[in-house]
Design a protein around this motif. Structure first.
Motif, short mmCIF file in Angstrom:
data_model
loop_
_atom_site.label_atom_id
_atom_site.label_comp_id
_atom_site.label_asym_id
_atom_site.label_seq_id
_atom_site.Cartn_x
_atom_site.Cartn_y
_atom_site.Cartn_z
N ARG A 194 0.83 -1.21 0.00
CA ARG A 194 0.00 0.00 0.00
C ARG A 194 0.86 1.26 0.00
O ARG A 194 0.56 2.23 -0.69
N SER A 250 3.88 5.75 -5.52
CA SER A 250 3.90 5.77 -6.99
C SER A 250 2.76 6.62 -7.53
O SER A 250 2.92 7.30 -8.55
N ARG A 251 1.60 6.62 -6.88
CA ARG A 251 0.51 7.49 -7.33
C ARG A 251 0.83 8.94 -7.04
O ARG A 251 0.45 9.83 -7.79
N LEU A 252 1.51 9.20 -5.94
CA LEU A 252 1.82 10.57 -5.55
C LEU A 252 2.82 11.20 -6.51
O LEU A 252 2.65 12.33 -6.93
N ASN A 285 3.45 9.97 -9.47
CA ASN A 285 2.79 9.82 -10.76
C ASN A 285 3.73 9.37 -11.88
O ASN A 285 3.51 9.71 -13.03
N HIS A 286 4.75 8.66 -11.56
CA HIS A 286 5.69 8.08 -12.53
C HIS A 286 6.35 9.12 -13.44
O HIS A 286 6.71 8.83 -14.56
N ARG A 323 3.97 1.60 -1.14
CA ARG A 323 4.61 1.74 -2.46
C ARG A 323 3.61 2.26 -3.50
O ARG A 323 3.96 3.08 -4.33
N ARG A 324 2.37 1.76 -3.45
CA ARG A 324 1.36 2.23 -4.40
C ARG A 324 1.02 3.69 -4.14
O ARG A 324 0.80 4.46 -5.07
N LYS A 325 0.96 4.08 -2.87
CA LYS A 325 0.67 5.48 -2.53
C LYS A 325 1.76 6.40 -3.05
O LYS A 325 1.49 7.44 -3.64
#
Length: 89
Positions: free
Chosen positions: A29, A35-37, A39-40, A31-33
């Motif tokens: 969770r 990566s979304r923050l 935004n790649h 790591r996903r947060k």
């Protein structure tokens, strides 16, 4: 007596399994947060939001009171630069 030892081992294994699942899901969770923050975006590679102050706006109490308690609407006008300001270069 062996039944108690078996039940104890099963309960310990179950507790360890639940603990490991919680740790792994928390890591995923997080790591996903992140990566979304970020935004790649290529310029955001290597940025850790927990360590870098890029995502935090700090203000004092007077500014918070002014912003949160301001009930007067502002004007919806574009910002114009005077020609004299552009010629000073």
């Amino acid at each position: 007596m062996q039944i108690f030892e078996g039940v104890t081992l099963v309960l310990v294994d179950l507790a360890l399994l639940v603990y490991l699942i919680e740790k792994v899901s928390g890591f995923v969770r997080e790591r996903r947060k992140i990566s979304r923050l970020v935004n790649h975006h290529p310029e955001m590679l290597g940025v850790n939001p927990d360590e870098d102050g890029l995502f935090v706006f700090e203000s004092d109490d007077r500014l918070k009171d002014f912003v949160l308690q301001n009930n007067e609407p502002g004007t919806d006008e574009p910002f114009y630069v005077q020609d004299e300001d552009l010629d000073e270069d």
